[in-house]
Structures are given as structure tokens and as C-alpha cells.
Design an enzyme around this catalytic site. Structure first.
Site, PDB file in Angstrom:
ATOM      1  N   LYS A 205       0.843  -1.202   0.000  1.00  8.76           N
ATOM      2  CA  LYS A 205       0.000   0.000   0.000  1.00  8.76           C
ATOM      3  C   LYS A 205       0.880   1.253   0.000  1.00  8.76           C
ATOM      4  O   LYS A 205       0.681   2.153  -0.800  1.00  8.76           O
ATOM      5  CB  LYS A 205      -0.907  -0.040   1.229  1.00  8.76           C
ATOM      6  N   GLU A 211      10.779  -4.684   4.048  1.00 10.96           N
ATOM      7  CA  GLU A 211      10.844  -6.104   3.687  1.00 10.96           C
ATOM      8  C   GLU A 211      10.442  -6.296   2.230  1.00 10.96           C
ATOM      9  O   GLU A 211      11.113  -6.989   1.457  1.00 10.96           O
ATOM     10  CB  GLU A 211       9.891  -6.941   4.562  1.00 10.96           C
ATOM     11  N   GLY A 266      -4.772  -2.282   5.276  1.00  9.83           N
ATOM     12  CA  GLY A 266      -3.986  -3.417   4.782  1.00  9.83           C
ATOM     13  C   GLY A 266      -4.647  -4.753   5.060  1.00  9.83           C
ATOM     14  O   GLY A 266      -4.815  -5.590   4.173  1.00  9.83           O
ATOM     15  N   ARG A 267      -5.064  -4.965   6.308  1.00  9.32           N
ATOM     16  CA  ARG A 267      -5.624  -6.273   6.674  1.00  9.32           C
ATOM     17  C   ARG A 267      -7.067  -6.445   6.193  1.00  9.32           C
ATOM     18  O   ARG A 267      -7.667  -7.485   6.423  1.00  9.32           O
ATOM     19  CB  ARG A 267      -5.515  -6.484   8.181  1.00  9.32           C
ATOM     20  N   GLU A 352      -4.390  -7.176  15.241  1.00  9.11           N
ATOM     21  CA  GLU A 352      -3.870  -5.876  14.821  1.00  9.11           C
ATOM     22  C   GLU A 352      -4.976  -4.820  14.874  1.00  9.11           C
ATOM     23  O   GLU A 352      -4.712  -3.642  15.087  1.00  9.11           O
ATOM     24  CB  GLU A 352      -3.291  -5.972  13.405  1.00  9.11           C
ATOM     25  N   HIS A 383      -4.277 -33.820  17.834  1.00 10.70           N
ATOM     26  CA  HIS A 383      -3.119 -34.643  18.218  1.00 10.70           C
ATOM     27  C   HIS A 383      -1.978 -33.773  18.715  1.00 10.70           C
ATOM     28  O   HIS A 383      -0.843 -34.237  18.800  1.00 10.70           O
ATOM     29  CB  HIS A 383      -2.685 -35.490  17.024  1.00 10.70           C
ATOM     30  N   LYS A 499       8.714  -0.968  12.553  1.00  6.62           N
ATOM     31  CA  LYS A 499       9.379  -0.633  11.287  1.00  6.62           C
ATOM     32  C   LYS A 499      10.504   0.378  11.550  1.00  6.62           C
ATOM     33  O   LYS A 499      11.609   0.247  11.042  1.00  6.62           O
ATOM     34  CB  LYS A 499       8.374  -0.048  10.284  1.00  6.62           C
TER      35      LYS A 499
HETATM   36  C1  G6Q Z   1      -2.237  -4.081   7.952  1.00 11.97           C
HETATM   37  C2  G6Q Z   1      -1.013  -3.500   8.434  1.00 11.97           C
HETATM   38  C3  G6Q Z   1       0.246  -4.164   7.952  1.00 11.97           C
HETATM   39  C4  G6Q Z   1       0.590  -3.820   6.501  1.00 11.97           C
HETATM   40  C5  G6Q Z   1       2.011  -4.264   6.218  1.00 11.97           C
HETATM   41  C6  G6Q Z   1       2.419  -4.000   4.797  1.00 11.97           C
HETATM   42  O1  G6Q Z   1      -3.326  -3.654   8.196  1.00 11.97           O
HETATM   43  O2  G6Q Z   1      -0.990  -2.150   8.221  1.00 11.97           O
HETATM   44  O3  G6Q Z   1       0.195  -5.558   8.081  1.00 11.97           O
HETATM   45  O4  G6Q Z   1      -0.310  -4.422   5.632  1.00 11.97           O
HETATM   46  O5  G6Q Z   1       2.886  -3.609   7.113  1.00 11.97           O
HETATM   47  O6  G6Q Z   1       2.284  -2.650   4.482  1.00 11.97           O
HETATM   48  P1  G6Q Z   1       2.359  -2.175   2.993  1.00 11.97           P
HETATM   49  O7  G6Q Z   1       1.228  -2.764   2.237  1.00 11.97           O
HETATM   50  O8  G6Q Z   1       2.305  -0.683   3.028  1.00 11.97           O
HETATM   51  O9  G6Q Z   1       3.674  -2.676   2.451  1.00 11.97           O
END
Ligand code: G6Q
Length: 540
Positions: A205, A211, A266-267, A352, A383, A499
Site C-alpha cells: 500500500k 521487507e 492493509g488487513r 492488529e 493430536h 518498522k
Molecule cells: C495491515 C497492516 C500491515 C501492513 C504491512 C504492509 O493492516 O498495516 O500488516 O499491511 O505492514 O504494508 P504495505 O502494504 O504498506 O507494504
């Protein structure tokens, strides 16, 4: 939300006290039809919540709590584009991602639905070209493998759904996911791939997540090492992002970018362009089925009465156990191997979103918020950790998720799977009394206390439609809880801190600079520096 401020909360506290010695078994004894009576259904999704520690009065009090907290106002505010993400001053409109064309969802006077369908159209066009072999790589070959690079909300949703819906992906490319900055993840993913036939979908986003950008840069280097033509990036890299500038800076043509918006968290983004890799796997028709399933649950959440509303009930039951029975954790147990990643996905969605200790008003929350969400598919979990669920000292409410009809024809398996699901919720609720015979010390070991609550959620088949329903069910459960707890379910300041701190330390690892952390962190960094230096001396 102290009890003096909230009549419903106080009523629930008193009621919880009254139920201290109530047993689920006794409730079933006095209510012969409790099972069917405490089952609700919407569009094929069944929720049996009868094996819970509750009476009709509990449900009434929980519904009063929802009314007192004006949950319906909150739901309407979210759906209609109000800025319910108060700390980031953003609307929360993932429901608009699955609104049918022609619906109007206005944000500041602008209807966002045409924008959504414009991107969906571009995604469909692109995925059709890739899937049909029309989209060619730099050497003229068609794409055989898609590698999704993203993390957190830009990974868990599409990765979970692609695994779940693999049976719908037989005519699509092989789709893989890389999230971790740990180079083993990317190295293992690429080791048997041919750059000429590989497409990277970089999902971020912000397009600043270290990463994802690290993996994307390494992937770009790998591509160019294999296809010696800088123009190859345009044929082998597409981006999904809300940040056009950063995408262009990375070297991806904005024409190859699929957009989403700051009003999609994001989530909560699987139904946006973040689902592109999933669409490449299953095709746009099936992707639209998933949107329709989610939309069906959206409509239910928005319109069904609170007491008959699946996500609301799931949310209220979670509050009942978290705040009144002190449950620290909640297990999600899908009895379907295809849903193996669902617990991890829900873990992010829930923890989150509602793992907060400061409320929307900027003050410390007066009550506990999100529980720890965890789980594994059944029957494997039986199990492994079910021992604790049955006889441990921790109180763990569970969601069992089952699929009525399988998509394989191996005889006997599905009956056995479903029998295990039904048996576990039965055994947790009703336990097993002390055996009449046998050595006394073993009799206690063989006693199962029971009275451990669970929900059972059933869908007819695992399809894109039912998966969309399940995702929206849990999204709205999380909203219900966050709204009632008074937290903002749509920010994640804790993630941001992680981060920033990592960025500071990474620059220290390759230097001899004096360290100014605590003694533990300093010591760990020095230890790592020594290994790093030894490896450099050895020429590794
Ligand atoms: C989700 C969070 C987090 C995010 C990641 C990746 O709601 O904000 O999990 O999706 O940190 O972020 P980017 O999509 O900006 O790389």
C-alpha cells in the site's frame, strides 16, 4: 466503560456472577431444542452458538450492550464513508470493494464504486492476458509462475485465499508468496523458477515497507541476471499500491500499477487489487464470486437485527468471554486443510485491529480488548494441543469451522473429519464424568470437566463465494468488538514502531559504531557483528 457508566455492562457483570455454577450440559437438559433454537443462518452460513455458557437473558443483555454502545450507528457510519478511522482521519470502506456496479458509495461527495470497478476491470483484463498466455515475458514466452511479494496485510489475505481455493486454479499459473525479509523465503521460492516465465506482483500500500522493497529489489536483480535486458522489468513486474510516486521510483511503469485507496486498510484489502495474485490463480469470474459472497455478508451485517446478526453475535460472544469470563485467548479451528492459513489471517485481522489499550477518545481503555487468536486445522490440532483445551487450566473458547461437502472423492475421509469436528465440540461442552471403576488416581486423570464453550460455523462448500462470506463475517465481528470496546480497529501504531526501530539497528550491524541501546540489545548486536566479521574473513 466502568460499570457505573454503563447499565448493560453492570447487568452483564451481575449476570455472569449468577451463571458461575451453570453448566452447558444442564442448559441442554432444560432446553430440549437448544441446538436448533440457538442456531442462526444467513445465505448458507450456519452459526450454532448453543454450546456456549449463556441463556436467552445473556443474549438479551449483550444485545443491550450493543444498543447502549450504539453499534448500529457505528455500522452505518462505516458503510456510509464517515471517517471512523479517527487517528488517521480516514474512511473505512472495504465494503465498497464488493459493492455491485451501480451501487453508490460516496466519500466526500465522490462515488467510489466506479473507481473500484474500473480497477477490477483492469485486473480482469490483465489476469486474462496472463492466464491465456497472451501476456509475454521479455523473451516472448508466456508466464508460468507468479510470485507475490508483500507482507502483513499485503500477503496474508491473498496467500490464505489462494491456498484455500486451489481447486479453482487448475488453469492458472503457479502462484507463490514471499513475505519474509529472511532471504531463505525468496531463495527457496525462486530456486526452481525460470526468470523468462516468472511474473512478480509487488504488493505494498505504501510502497515503502522495507521487507517488501528488499525482496522486490533482489527479485529484480535475479530477473535481470537471467534475462539480460533492462526492459524486462516492464514485462515481469507489476505493482499493487496506493502510492504511484514510489512505484515509479522503483522502476515499475505506473501503467502496470493497480491502484487501491487509503480507505482500504492493509488487513482489510484482500478484496482490493491486493487480491490480484489470487485473481491470477483463479480467474476474474471466481474472484467476483468471492466479492459477491462478502457483499452478501455485508448486507446481512448492515441490515439484520442485532440479535439475528451473525457477525454481531460472534463479536458479542467474544466480549462475553473476554470481559466477563476473563478468557485470554480464542481458538479458531477450521476442519478443512484448505483453510490452513485462515487462523493466521484472522490473527492479524483481529489482533492488529483490536489489540489496543488506548481508546478512540485517546484515553486508556477501561476494559480488556482483543484476545490472543490462534489455531490450526483439525484434526491435526487434536493430536497436538487439544489436550489443553480439554483438561488444561486455561479457559479457551473455540470457533469450529466446517465445510459440509468436500471437493474430493476419497471414500470415508469426510465423514471421519466431520465426525471429529462434531465430537470435539460435544466433548468440550459436556465432558466425561469420572469413571466408576479403576484405580482412584487414574479416575481423576480420565475425567473431563467439560463446560468449555464453542461456536460451530458451517458452510455448504468451500468456494470463492463462501470464503468471501467467512472473511466478511470475521471482519464485521472484529468491527463489532472494536466499536463496543471503543478502540479504533483501523490503525496500527505498534506496527509502525517496529518498522522504525529495525531501520535504526540495520545501519549499525555493518559498522563498529558505539552502541547506545540497552545492555541486552548491545550484546546481541555485538555477537551478530562478530559472526558477520568472521564470515567476511572466511570469504563467505
Ligand atoms: C495491515 C497492516 C500491515 C501492513 C504491512 C504492509 O493492516 O498495516 O500488516 O499491511 O505492514 O504494508 P504495505 O502494504 O504498506 O507494504
Amino acid at each position: 466503560m466502568s460499570s457505573t457508566l454503563s447499565p448493560a455492562w453492570a447487568g452483564l457483570q451481575t449476570h455472569r456472577h449468577d451463571l458461575t455454577y451453570t453448566r452447558i450440559g444442564d442448559l441442554f437438559g432444560t432446553e430440549p431444542n437448544r441446538g436448533p433454537e440457538l442456531t442462526i443462518e444467513h445465505d448458507g452460513v450456519v452459526l450454532d452458538y448453543s454450546k456456549n455458557l449463556l441463556t436467552s437473558h445473556t443474549v438479551e443483555l449483550l444485545a443491550q450492550l450493543a444498543e447502549e454502545r450504539q453499534l448500529s450507528v457505528g455500522i452505518e457510519a462505516m458503510f456510509s464513508g464517515e471517517r471512523v478511522n479517527v487517528t488517521e482521519d480516514r474512511a473505512v470502506l472495504h465494503t465498497a470493494l464488493r459493492a455491485p456496479a451501480g451501487t453508490v458509495v460516496e466519500l466526500d461527495g465522490h462515488d467510489v464504486v466506479p473507481d473500484v470497478h474500473d480497477v477490477l476491470g483492469r485486473m480482469a483484463d490483465f489476469s486474462t492476458r496472463v492466464r491465456s498466455g497472451q501476456w509475454r515475458g521479455a523473451t516472448g514466452e508466456s508466464i508460468r509462475t507468479v510470485v507475490n511479494i508483500g507482507i502483513g496485510g499485503s500477503d496474508l489475505g491473498p496467500a490464505m485465499a489462494t491456498l484455500a481455493l486451489r481447486q479453482f486454479a487448475s488453469d492458472g499459473p503457479d502462484v507463490r508468496f514471499v513475505a519474509n525479509v529472511d532471504g531463505h523465503d525468496l531463495a527457496r521460492t525462486l530456486h526452481d523458477l525460470d526468470p523468462a516465465t516468472t511474473l512478480f506482483v509487488v504488493c505494498s500500500k505504501t510502497f515503502t515497507t522495507v521487507e517488501t522493497l528488499t525482496n522486490a529489489r533482489t527479485a529484480r536483480g535475479w530477473l535481470l541476471a537471467g534475462v539480460d535486458d533492462h526492459a524486462a522489468v516492464a514485462k515481469h513486474f507489476v505493482a499493487v499500491s496506493a502510492n504511484t510516486g514510489e512505484v515509479a521510483d522503483f522502476g515499475i511503469d505506473p501503467a502496470n500499477m493497480f491502484e487501491f485507496w487509503d480507505w482500504v486498510g492493509g488487513r482489510y484489502s484482500l478484496h482490493s487489487a491486493i487480491g490480484l495474485s489470487l485473481m491470477l490463480a483463479i480467474g476474474s469470474g471466481q474472484f467476483h464470486e468471492m466479492l459477491s459472497g462478502a457483499h452478501s455478508m455485508d448486507r446481512h451485517f448492515r441490515t439484520a437485527p442485532l440479535r439475528q446478526n451473525l457477525p454481531v453475535l460472534l463479536g458479542l460472544l467474544g466480549i462475553w468471554y473476554r470481559n466477563f469470563w476473563d478468557a485470554q485467548t480464542h481458538a479458531v479451528l477450521p476442519y478443512d486443510q484448505r483453510l490452513a492459513r485462515l487462523p493466521a489471517y484472522l490473527q492479524q485481522l483481529d489482533m492488529e485491529s483490536n489489540g489496543k489499550s488506548v481508546g478512540r477518545d485517546g484515553r486508556a481503555t477501561p476494559v480488556d480488548t482483543a484476545a490472543v487468536i490462534w489455531g490450526e486445522p483439525g484434526t491435526n490440532g487434536q493430536h497436538a494441543f487439544f489436550q489443553l483445551l480439554y483438561q488444561g487450566t486455561v479457559f479457551v473458547p473455540c470457533d469450529f469451522i466446517g465445510v459440509l461437502e468436500p471437493d474430493h472423492d476419497l471414500p470415508g475421509h469426510h465423514d471421519l473429519l466431520m465426525a471429529n469436528l462434531f465430537a470435539q465440540s460435544e466433548a468440550l461442552a459436556f465432558g466425561k464424568p469420572e469413571p466408576a471403576a479403576g484405580p482412584s488416581e487414574l479416575r481423576a486423570q480420565r475425567t473431563f470437566p467439560g463446560n468449555r464453550p464453542s461456536n460451530t460455523i458451517l458452510v455448504p462448500r468451500l468456494t470463492p463465494y463462501s470464503l468471501g462470506q467467512l472473511i466478511a463475517l470475521y471482519e464485521h465481528k472484529v468491527f463489532t468488538q472494536g466499536w463496543i470496546w471503543g478502540v479504533n480497529s483501523f490503525d496500527q501504531w505498534g506496527v509502525e514502531l517496529g518498522k522504525v526501530l529495525a531501520t535504526r539497528i540495520v545501519s549499525e550491524l555493518a559498522t563498529e559504531d558505539v552502541l547506545a541501546h540497552d545492555s541486552s540489545t548491545n550484546h546481541l548486536i555485538r555477537r551478530y557483528r562478530q559472526t558477520r566479521q568472521a564470515a567476511a574473513r572466511a570469504g563467505k
